[in-house]
Design an enzyme around this catalytic site. Structure first.
Site, PDB file in Angstrom:
ATOM      1  N   GLY A 112      52.992  -7.175  24.716  1.00 50.93           N
ATOM      2  CA  GLY A 112      52.114  -8.061  25.517  1.00 50.93           C
ATOM      3  C   GLY A 112      51.330  -8.986  24.624  1.00 50.93           C
ATOM      4  O   GLY A 112      52.146  -9.813  25.183  1.00 50.93           O
ATOM      5  N   GLY A 113      50.935  -8.958  23.499  1.00 49.61           N
ATOM      6  CA  GLY A 113      50.190 -10.385  23.068  1.00 49.61           C
ATOM      7  C   GLY A 113      48.979 -10.422  23.764  1.00 49.61           C
ATOM      8  O   GLY A 113      47.810 -10.172  24.615  1.00 49.61           O
ATOM      9  N   GLU A 145      45.958  -6.417  22.346  1.00 57.42           N
ATOM     10  CA  GLU A 145      45.108  -7.214  21.721  1.00 57.42           C
ATOM     11  C   GLU A 145      44.032  -7.036  23.057  1.00 57.42           C
ATOM     12  O   GLU A 145      44.076  -7.879  23.437  1.00 57.42           O
ATOM     13  CB  GLU A 145      45.254  -8.393  20.989  1.00 57.42           C
ATOM     14  N   TYR A 146      42.527  -6.314  22.296  1.00 50.23           N
ATOM     15  CA  TYR A 146      42.918  -5.221  21.248  1.00 50.23           C
ATOM     16  C   TYR A 146      42.367  -3.867  21.864  1.00 50.23           C
ATOM     17  O   TYR A 146      41.754  -3.676  23.046  1.00 50.23           O
ATOM     18  CB  TYR A 146      42.410  -5.162  20.076  1.00 50.23           C
ATOM     19  N   MET A 197      47.321  -8.707  11.926  1.00 49.32           N
ATOM     20  CA  MET A 197      47.102 -10.325  11.950  1.00 49.32           C
ATOM     21  C   MET A 197      46.738 -10.733  10.611  1.00 49.32           C
ATOM     22  O   MET A 197      45.474 -11.446  11.040  1.00 49.32           O
ATOM     23  CB  MET A 197      46.763 -10.661  13.430  1.00 49.32           C
ATOM     24  N   THR A 198      46.753 -11.823   9.801  1.00 52.06           N
ATOM     25  CA  THR A 198      45.571 -11.742   8.956  1.00 52.06           C
ATOM     26  C   THR A 198      45.253 -12.941   9.547  1.00 52.06           C
ATOM     27  O   THR A 198      46.194 -13.806   7.880  1.00 52.06           O
ATOM     28  CB  THR A 198      46.224 -11.098   7.204  1.00 52.06           C
ATOM     29  N   TYR A 199      45.512 -13.452  10.203  1.00 54.30           N
ATOM     30  CA  TYR A 199      45.081 -15.060  10.592  1.00 54.30           C
ATOM     31  C   TYR A 199      44.334 -15.707  11.868  1.00 54.30           C
ATOM     32  O   TYR A 199      44.006 -14.173  12.175  1.00 54.30           O
ATOM     33  CB  TYR A 199      46.686 -16.047  10.286  1.00 54.30           C
ATOM     34  N   ASP A 200      43.762 -16.089  11.869  1.00 56.04           N
ATOM     35  CA  ASP A 200      43.065 -16.990  12.818  1.00 56.04           C
ATOM     36  C   ASP A 200      41.573 -16.467  12.237  1.00 56.04           C
ATOM     37  O   ASP A 200      40.991 -16.540  12.992  1.00 56.04           O
ATOM     38  CB  ASP A 200      43.120 -16.794  14.201  1.00 56.04           C
ATOM     39  N   TRP A 242      54.187 -14.851  11.784  1.00 61.57           N
ATOM     40  CA  TRP A 242      54.072 -15.047  13.181  1.00 61.57           C
ATOM     41  C   TRP A 242      53.913 -16.916  13.712  1.00 61.57           C
ATOM     42  O   TRP A 242      53.505 -17.477  12.948  1.00 61.57           O
ATOM     43  CB  TRP A 242      52.435 -15.049  14.154  1.00 61.57           C
TER      44      TRP A 242
END
Ligand SMILES: *[C@@H]1O[C@H](CO)[C@@H](O)[C@H](O)[C@H]1NC(C)=O
Ligand SMILES: *[C@@H]1O[C@H](CO)[C@@H](O)[C@H](O)[C@H]1NC(C)=O
Length: 378
Positions: free
Chosen positions: A103-104, A146-147, A202-205, A352
């Site tokens: 995915g992604g 996502e998501y 995903m603790t970023y963006d 990532w």
């Protein structure tokens, strides 16, 4: 009787292990297209240090309409043997697990919604995943949907449960990548925690050019500039806390670490603090070719003259260079995130993505970010 006693002992040993489990997982996403980047940006599977990761998540494969796995880039994955080279890393580190990440963000949601809603397609996906693991000598899959939305909630768990059941006889690993903020509408967190081996958060963006002012990509803690909602939602600590309060076993959670930064164009080069006005995303980097983000490797290659400031409240650095401003991670900040994982008894960390590390030691040490993660996990 003897068997029973042994089972009791085994069960006790297993539960003790869960309760006081080690923080020892380093799940390394590898963006396979890194092998095709120009100049020093090129990073092939052979460049992965197999002893610094516990899992290599090969990004990305897709899904066909019938649920079977889909090779997205035949030249990179098959002809140039990307998959084969990643599984070959297990000869260097026999404990390493090679995982297909499916995915992604770019893959969208429609295919996952369709496959998860259909029993035949779910079964095909499970069978195909097993065959892919056998064919390429991989050890499991990572569902990077996502998501999922509210309407996917039941099907999401059903899909994960059936995949895990099918994998069990083979010992294959099942992980997911999830949004930093768990929305109860979409995620049944206790059920996810039960069925999954690892939940990659995903603790970023958290901030980027869309924010309109300079702010950090992956702050560990809140900023004094944050409003109330931002303080409780837009940093790694609040995110991990949410996941635990929502019912995740800390031992199933991996805190996400970014090997890239969000890059802004400053409205005025002389205003370069946090919260400075920005006119939009910075131009794309020569390697990663993505407006508004830059890999750590690009900072080391092209912006060594930039001024770096340490944000001691959020525990991350930022860099400015004329009208360029980047909130990023350096060896110190990734080390603190690994330490956070240990302090909170998490499964470990997720990255990532490892191909934007400083492969050529232009900032000082080869693959300094991954090395710092590894050294701080010990
Ligand atoms: C992928 O590459 C292999 C090896 O060259 C080739 O045999 C196969 O037909 C290709 N598959 C597709 C879908 O292009
Ligand atoms: C971490 O987040 C929790 C929940 O939002 C909060 O109570 C705690 O104070 C935070 N820790 C720090 C050091 O900011």
């Amino acid at each position: 009787m003897l068997t029973k006693v042994l089972i009791v002992i085994a069960a006790t040993a297993a539960s003790i292990q869960t309760a006081s489990g080690a923080t020892d997982k380093i799940l390394c996403y590898y963006a396979s297209w890194g092998a095709n980047r120009p100049g020093d940006g090129k990073f092939t599977p052979e460049d992965i240090d197999a002893n610094l990761c516990t899992h290599v998540n090969y990004a990305f494969l897709g899904l066909n309409d019938d649920g079977s796995l889909l090779i997205l880039d035949n030249a990179t994955d098959i002809v140039n043997e990307g998959l084969k080279k990643v599984s070959a890393l297990k000869k260097i580190n026999p404990n390493l697990k090679a995982i297909f990440s499916l995915g992604g963000y770019a893959a969208g949601t429609a295919i996952f919604t369709a496959v998860s809603a259909d029993a035949t397609k779910r079964a095909t996906m499970a069978q195909s995943a097993i065959e892919f693991c056998q064919t390429y000598d991989f050890d499991g899959i990572d569902v990077d949907w996502e998501y999922p939305l509210e309407g996917d909630r039941e099907n999401y768990i059903t899909l994960l449960t059936e995949l895990k059941e099918a994998f069990e006889p083979h010992g294959y690993v099942l992980t997911v990548a999830v949004a930093a903020i768990p929305t109860d509408a979409a995620y049944d967190v206790p059920a996810m925690s039960n069925v999954l081996d690892v939940i990659n958060v995903m603790t970023y963006d958290f901030h980027g050019s869309w924010s309109g002012y300079t702010a950090q990509n992956s702050p560990l803690y809140a900023s004094p500039l944050d409003g109330e909602w931002q303080r409780d939602n837009l940093n790694a600590n609040s995110s991990i806390t949410h996941w635990i309060l929502s019912g995740a076993d800390p031992q199933k959670l991996a805190i996400g670490i970014a090997f890239y930064g969000h890059a802004f164009t400053l409205t005025d080069a002389s205003q370069h603090d946090l919260g400075a006005p920005s006119s939009g995303p910075a131009p794309a980097g020569d390697f990663t070719d993505n407006m508004g983000t830059l890999g750590y490797n690009e900072l080391c290659e092209f912006h060594k003259d930039g001024t770096i400031a340490w944000d001691d409240v959020q525990k991350v650095p930022y860099m400015y260079d004329d009208t360029l401003w980047v909130g990023f991670d350096n060896p110190e900040s990734v080390g603190l995130k690994a330490q956070y994982a240990k302090d909170n008894n998490l499964a470990g960390v997720m990255i990532w993505s490892i191909e934007t590390d400083d492969l050529h030691a232009l900032c000082g040490t080869k693959n300094a970010l991954l090395q710092a993660v590894h050294d701080n996990m010990k």
